[in-house]
Design a protein around this motif. Structure first.
Motif, PDB file in Angstrom:
ATOM      1  N   PHE A   1       0.808  -1.217   0.000  1.00  0.00           N
ATOM      2  CA  PHE A   1       0.000   0.000   0.000  1.00  0.00           C
ATOM      3  C   PHE A   1       0.841   1.268   0.000  1.00  0.00           C
ATOM      4  O   PHE A   1       0.295   2.369  -0.062  1.00  0.00           O
TER       5      PHE A   1
ATOM      6  N   VAL B   1      -7.622   2.463   0.227  1.00  0.00           N
ATOM      7  CA  VAL B   1      -6.883   2.062  -0.974  1.00  0.00           C
ATOM      8  C   VAL B   1      -7.872   1.570  -2.023  1.00  0.00           C
ATOM      9  O   VAL B   1      -8.561   0.566  -1.828  1.00  0.00           O
TER      10      VAL B   1
ATOM     11  N   SER C   1      -7.977   6.470  -4.518  1.00  0.00           N
ATOM     12  CA  SER C   1      -7.830   6.309  -3.078  1.00  0.00           C
ATOM     13  C   SER C   1      -8.281   7.574  -2.354  1.00  0.00           C
ATOM     14  O   SER C   1      -8.409   8.651  -2.950  1.00  0.00           O
TER      15      SER C   1
ATOM     16  N   ALA D   1     -11.586  -1.828  -4.661  1.00  0.00           N
ATOM     17  CA  ALA D   1     -10.510  -1.781  -3.673  1.00  0.00           C
ATOM     18  C   ALA D   1      -9.865  -3.165  -3.531  1.00  0.00           C
ATOM     19  O   ALA D   1     -10.332  -3.985  -2.786  1.00  0.00           O
ATOM     20  N   HIS D   2      -8.837  -3.423  -4.380  1.00  0.00           N
ATOM     21  CA  HIS D   2      -8.187  -2.577  -5.347  1.00  0.00           C
ATOM     22  C   HIS D   2      -8.045  -3.369  -6.641  1.00  0.00           C
ATOM     23  O   HIS D   2      -7.696  -4.548  -6.578  1.00  0.00           O
TER      24      HIS D   2
ATOM     25  N   GLY E   1      -7.614  -4.456  -0.752  1.00  0.00           N
ATOM     26  CA  GLY E   1      -7.470  -3.008  -0.578  1.00  0.00           C
ATOM     27  C   GLY E   1      -8.321  -2.558   0.589  1.00  0.00           C
ATOM     28  O   GLY E   1      -8.531  -3.291   1.545  1.00  0.00           O
TER      29      GLY E   1
END
Length: 326
Positions: A36, A66, A52, A81-82, A88
């Motif tokens: 990340f 994220v 984000s 995400a993501h 994420g």
């Protein structure tokens, strides 16, 4: 005497000028692996638009979210995400109170709708990659009526506990010793190239696909994220006949086998098992958990792959995907 008023929540879209604050939060977080950090997230910005978000209370950055979307996405109203990672979502600076987490997510949802998003596709960070796991996000998703739309099966070993290698795997380890298989960690570009060649051939033959990363990409990620990527190879003489590329994060406490592959000769002599055994021997000094990765494709189980991982003492953990109409 009344207490202080709560500090208002402010949500904003990530911009490059936020990079230093973003990375500082991820580095100190309880659930933000090194993937990340902006040095990793930004490497595939040609394929994914970063979507984000940052959550502030006063001047304090409390959390980041994220997310992104593919630049070729037909549905631009879906926040993912993501899309370029296996997971994420929300990352918090510390172990946040549940009430704070729920309030941040409520504020984010308002911001997402204002930005034109109508659906959230969220793959939360699996527990194995978190220093201190929390299910507050899952509770919020349930409250909001999110649907569980995907479930994969990961295999995890607790490196702080004794584990037992199964009979079949021990037989392969004896075979590797008999043939003189040598295992070592390497940073040499020539070894990365040799491993990528056998990995690519292996994936194409077995699954009809290529590695997610190209060789130049993985070498660039290795150089930009020092200490987080390691290649362990098995050799017969000077020839690389197997290997495992791991992603690792000392702060979050995990080692993850991102890529595993062996040549036909390597498979005959137990090369990959020899590498995995060496990882299990050497990693507990610095890491608490080893993730073998998923043994499913869109929920369908690969029994042979799962059996190999469980032969080293791994237990099953799920990695889930949720869909929420905003």
């Amino acid at each position: 005497m009344s207490g202080a008023l709560p500090v208002a929540i402010q949500v904003e879209r990530y911009q490059p000028g936020h990079a230093a604050a973003w990375d500082a939060l991820v580095a100190a977080s309880v659930n933000g692996p090194f993937l990340f950090c902006r040095s990793y997230l930004d490497y595939h910005q040609d394929r994914f638009e970063d979507c984000s978000w940052l959550v502030w209370q006063g001047e304090r950055l409390r959390a980041v979210f994220v997310a992104g979307r593919a630049r070729t996405a037909a549905d631009s109203a879906t926040l993912v995400a993501h899309p370029g990672l296996a997971y994420g979502g929300l990352v918090t600076a510390g172990l946040a109170k549940t009430s704070d987490t729920l309030a941040w997510l409520d504020a984010l949802r308002v911001a997402w709708r204002a930005a034109g998003f109508r659906q959230l596709l969220l793959k939360p960070v699996p527990r194995v990659f978190c220093r201190q796991p929390s299910d507050a996000v899952l509770f919020w998703l349930h409250q909001q009526g999110a649907l569980l739309t995907g479930r994969e099966l990961n295999s995890v070993i607790d490196l702080t506990q004794p584990f037992r290698i199964g009979t079949w795997r021990r037989g392969n380890l004896r075979k590797a010793r008999h043939h003189g298989v040598a295992v070592a960690c390497t940073a040499a570009d020539a070894d990365y190239a040799a491993f990528w060649e056998l990995l690519t051939a292996n994936l194409h033959h077995t699954h009809g696909r290529l590695p997610v990363h190209s060789l130049p990409e993985i070498c660039r990620l290795r150089d930009q994220n020092p200490g987080h990527l390691e290649l362990w190879v098995a050799r017969l003489g000077a020839e690389v006949v197997g290997g495992v590329l791991v992603f690792q994060d000392v702060w979050q406490g995990f080692v993850h086998t991102q890529y595993i592959g062996g040549s036909p000769r390597g498979k005959q002599v137990g090369a990959v098992d020899a590498v995995l055994a060496e990882l299990l021997r050497s990693k507990p000094a610095a890491f608490r958990r080893l993730s073998f990765g998923i043994s499913t494709v869109q929920g369908a189980l690969n029994p042979g792959l799962l059996n190999q991982k469980e032969g080293f003492g791994a237990a099953a953990e799920t990695t889930d995907t949720y869909t929420l109409d905003l």
